[in-house]
Design an enzyme around this catalytic site. Structure first.
Site, PDB file in Angstrom:
ATOM      1  N   GLU A   1      31.164 -21.087  12.831  1.00 33.32           N
ATOM      2  CA  GLU A   1      31.617 -21.852  11.655  1.00 33.32           C
ATOM      3  C   GLU A   1      32.923 -21.271  11.151  1.00 33.32           C
ATOM      4  OE1 GLU A   1      29.563 -22.595   8.004  1.00 33.32           O
ATOM      5  OE2 GLU A   1      27.692 -23.091   8.982  1.00 33.32           O
TER       6      GLU A   1
ATOM      7  N   GLU B   1      22.583 -19.288   7.585  1.00 33.81           N
ATOM      8  CA  GLU B   1      23.137 -18.282   6.660  1.00 33.81           C
ATOM      9  C   GLU B   1      22.117 -17.548   5.792  1.00 33.81           C
ATOM     10  OE1 GLU B   1      26.478 -20.131   4.592  1.00 33.81           O
ATOM     11  OE2 GLU B   1      27.693 -20.110   6.405  1.00 33.81           O
TER      12      GLU B   1
END
Length: 822
Positions: free
Chosen positions: A497, A400
């Protein structure tokens, strides 16, 4: 127990202190007989000074590196050794203070996590400073093996085997890399022989080792005749995980030989990013051995805050549970640790593919010289250590961090943005990527997750929107929208995710709490929730479709809530995963061709509410039982659009199947079906998701007289030839809180024992949604759980993980279904 109640706070002082490990030892060999003696630490956590006989050998600052110190001149017959540890917290704070150039956010985790600051300034397991599912236990100590190596002439330090298929020659090739330390002052020559008996392959090479540290690479061509019969390594559900025993022998002129036994696995992996007809952007999917594979699985976090408690058995239980739920992949997430060798060995053995992050997560990182040097040593060690594993199919630079810059998580003024982009490129591209590509040509590399893949590269490695559904992978979380509404989910190329929280079962919570803690709003319950508003978000999501428990008994109310959070989580992740699976073969408004679903997260680090489907200790939550069904190789999936019910056949099988679709409608008030529809001659297309049935809800209700949306429920399954059968799936026509005719079912079970397994024969007096069997802390799992029971009788198997008995199981059993919580 550090996990008991509030001990994570009570024990903070331990990580704020400095600690010294010391002992004396006798050298178990005559030191004078050896040219070189090394002291090797496989893992030091994290910042330490190491002394032997009061002489400083060196320092460590990276939990993920291997350290080797030359002790030839200092070792004696009797020695004292000391390892002086510095508090990781004060070291990280000091590093942050000394970083003058520019701030490197985030400084600290959110207060709800009760964590420590500046985790990004130390090369240590990032989540040990706390995370939104885990406690703050910044450990320090010796977390892997320590040994003394003594040798003359030369020593083998790393050994790896990677395989390639050479298309032009239609032949498999092995690349064997051996890294040596040569003690003598002049080169030593000799022979290396590689032998794979089963493939009738043996090759001998003349090799020359230069003084110092260096590597030699041997290329072995598999016998032409045998190359065509080589059995490839396949992911779980797609074939066997064949490996071939091989030996590599080095016989050098000094007469001293090294023999290395290992396994060779043959598999190819490609990450395909190419234009899709009728859609902007690029595909993002994996081809294994030339076959496109839909990636099904979850994300792996460290299995314990204290790594020495993670044994082979712990890993086996968790990974086997993943494979048993029809998973074929896990992403080893970048805020934890590079897992131990056994982890990857088990994945090789049971066919779990690994998306391997490097250990950087949700933060920006410094790029000063010392830091980069430490990272380079870490990356080169880990790639050398792990690249032989066929299970690893991708290296990914971080978790991320591209998104953190692109979406400006840390409120960086626009004028300063460029500095952080340069740091980003310096760390993940110019350092990590360069090392990975040089050391391992057998698998792809992406710089981040989520990323737009090649499009991110084109945009200078940080794309405008790393969540773009037309490229790469996405992470997606939404706790406020109704999770049954599939239109809120991104029709992405790859979902790496996504997820929802739930509470672990009462038997898991009970071990670390006391009576006063057993309520949803107790101090304990608030303390364990490390995600802002997490407990409220669960109630809100439950409230969309279920009635909240009204029991006046506080402990029953707590247990009911735990059950409902698990039902809600399972149903939510099911809805989202099925959406990703039925999007496999279609493009709608330029979006689709989804080829991966990895929900967040597989396992837990402690006993707390989290996104996991396996509780701390390995117990299956209802989500994990649902995963076994929603990841089934053959599955019918239903969704509603504009008042029309659509059913798809989703198949990961390698051949088309002739199938029968059975759709059964029940009223909530009766175990006798209202109507059954059988559709023969349905083709379940291999490795595809295809529409096989559609009907307007109004027509369906009319056909099944006396049905309304609120009074009826639809179940459906696919049956093929030779015993092939999909799980039975369900589609709710209304929220269950509005269901008409649902009554409290009387559930009973009789338990018997047969061949090491236990049979539970369940009986019900009425339709029962989300029937849950729980045997407390008896270790094991059921064949099915959390199901919609529409027949009087059902047999469920219990697979024990430790010895138990019929009496114990009967005594521990609780049966719960939805109406028991009202």
């Amino acid at each position: 127990d550090p996990y008991y109640r509030f001990n994570d706070v009570m024990y903070r002082w331990i990580s704020l202190d400095n600690w010294t490990y010391s002992r004396t030892f006798r050298t178990p060999f005559d030191v004078r007989r050896w040219q070189k003696v090394n002291l090797v630490f496989e893992g030091v956590d994290t910042v330490a000074q190491i002394l032997i006989n009061n002489i400083t050998l060196g320092r460590t600052d990276n939990m993920f590196s291997r350290y080797s110190f030359d002790i030839t001149s200092v070792i004696q017959e009797v020695n004292s050794i000391e390892v002086h540890f510095l508090s990781a917290i004060s070291y990280a704070a000091e590093q942050s203070r000394c970083h003058q150039a520019h701030s490197v956010p985030p400084a600290c985790p959110p207060p709800v996590q009760r964590g420590e600051c500046h985790a990004n300034f130390i090369r240590k397991e990032q989540c040990s400073f706390s995370w939104d599912w885990g406690p703050s236990f910044p450990t320090q100590g010796i977390w892997k093996d320590v040994r003394i190596e003594a040798y003359n002439h030369y020593n083998l330090m790393y050994f790896s085997v990677t395989t390639f298929f050479v298309k032009s020659a239609q032949q498999w090739t092995l690349e064997i890399e051996s890294v040596f330390d040569v003690v003598s002052s002049k080169p030593i020559a000799g022979l290396a022989t590689v032998s794979i008996p089963k493939l009738q392959t043996q090759q001998t090479f003349s090799v020359k080792l230069q003084p110092g540290e260096g590597s030699i690479v041997l290329l072995v061509n598999i016998n032409k005749v045998r190359s065509s019969t080589v059995e490839a390594w396949w992911p779980n559900g797609h074939g066997k995980q064949t490996g071939y025993n091989m030996t590599t022998t080095f016989i050098m002129e000094e007469g001293y030989q090294i023999e290395k036994s290992s396994k060779a696995y043959f598999r190819t992996v490609e990450l395909v990013q190419e234009p899709i007809p009728g859609s902007p952007g690029l595909s993002f999917y994996f081809r294994i051995n030339g076959q496109p594979i839909f990636i099904k699985g979850s994300n792996w976090i460290p299995a314990d805050s204290f790594q020495d408690r993670v044994t082979y058995d712990t890993l086996w239980l968790l990974l086997k549970s993943a494979a048993d739920a029809n998973m074929n992949a896990l992403r080893v997430w970048g805020g934890g640790v590079y897992e131990q060798d056994e982890f990857y060995d088990i994945c090789d053995e049971i066919g779990i593919m690994i998306w391997q992050d490097f250990m950087f997560a949700c933060a920006l990182y410094p790029t000063d010289q010392n830091y980069l040097e430490s990272v380079r040593a870490e990356v080169s060690h880990q790639v050398r250590r792990l690249k032989s594993h066929p299970s690893i199919i991708l290296w990914s630079g971080n978790n991320e961090n591209e998104a953190a810059i692109a979406s400006n998580w840390f409120s960086i003024p626009y004028a300063d943005r460029e500095v952080y982009i340069q740091d980003y490129v310096m760390l993940y591209v110019k350092n990590i990527r360069e090392i990975v590509l040089a050391a391992d040509k057998s698998r792809p590399f992406v710089a981040s997750s989520p990323t737009n893949g090649l499009e991110s590269v084109k945009e200078g490695w940080v794309s405008q929107d790393p969540y773009d559904t037309h490229y790469g992978d996405t992470h997606f979380y939404d706790y406020s929208s109704d999770c049954w509404n599939w239109t809120v989910y991104p029709k992405t190329r790859f979902a790496s995710e996504y997820g929802f929280q739930s509470w672990p079962s009462f038997s898991t919570v009970e071990k670390v709490s006391t009576t006063e803690d057993w309520s949803y709003t107790s101090n304990f319950s608030l303390h364990r929730q490390h995600h802002e508003n997490g407990n409220d978000q669960m109630l809100q999501q439950i409230g969309h479709h279920f009635k909240l428990p009204q029991s006046t008994d506080p402990i029953k109310k707590f247990k009911d809530l735990i059950y409902l959070t698990q039902v809600m989580q399972a149903q939510c992740v099911k809805a989202e995963t099925e959406f990703y699976r039925f999007s496999r073969s279609e493009i709608v408004k330029g979006e689709g061709h989804t080829m991966g679903a990895l929900y967040w997260q597989l396992n837990d680090i402690w006993q707390a509410p989290s996104w996991a489907s396996l509780e701390y200790g390995g117990k299956w939550k209802l989500l994990h039982y649902f995963a076994q069904n929603f990841f089934a190789p053959l599955l019918p999936v239903a969704y509603e659009g504009k008042g029309v019910l659509h059913i798809y056949s989703v198949s990961d099988l390698h051949a088309d199947q002739k199938l029968t679709l059975r759709v059964v409608v029940h009223t909530w008030s009766s175990l006798e079906p209202v109507c059954t529809l059988t559709k023969d001659g349905v083709t379940g297309k291999a490795q595809s998701a295809v529409p096989i049935y559609k009907e307007s809800i109004n027509d369906l209700l009319e056909r099944c007289r006396n049905c309304t949306r609120k009074s009826c429920v639809v179940t459906f399954c696919l049956v093929g030839e030779g015993g092939l059968q999909s799980p039975t799936n369900h589609h709710f026509l209304s929220s269950l809180k509005d269901a008409v005719g649902l009554e409290k079912a009387q559930l009973s079970a009789s338990v018997s024992h047969r061949d090491g397994i236990y049979l539970f024969v369940l009986q019900t007096t009425a339709i029962a949604p989300f029937v849950s069997l729980d045997v407390g802390s008896i270790k094991g799992r059921f064949s099915d759980n959390g199901f919609l029971m529409t027949e009087k009788k059902k047999v469920v198997v219990f697979y024990p993980w430790e010895p138990t008995s019929v009496e114990e199981l009967e005594k521990s059993l609780t049966l719960t279904s939805l109406m028991d919580t009202v």
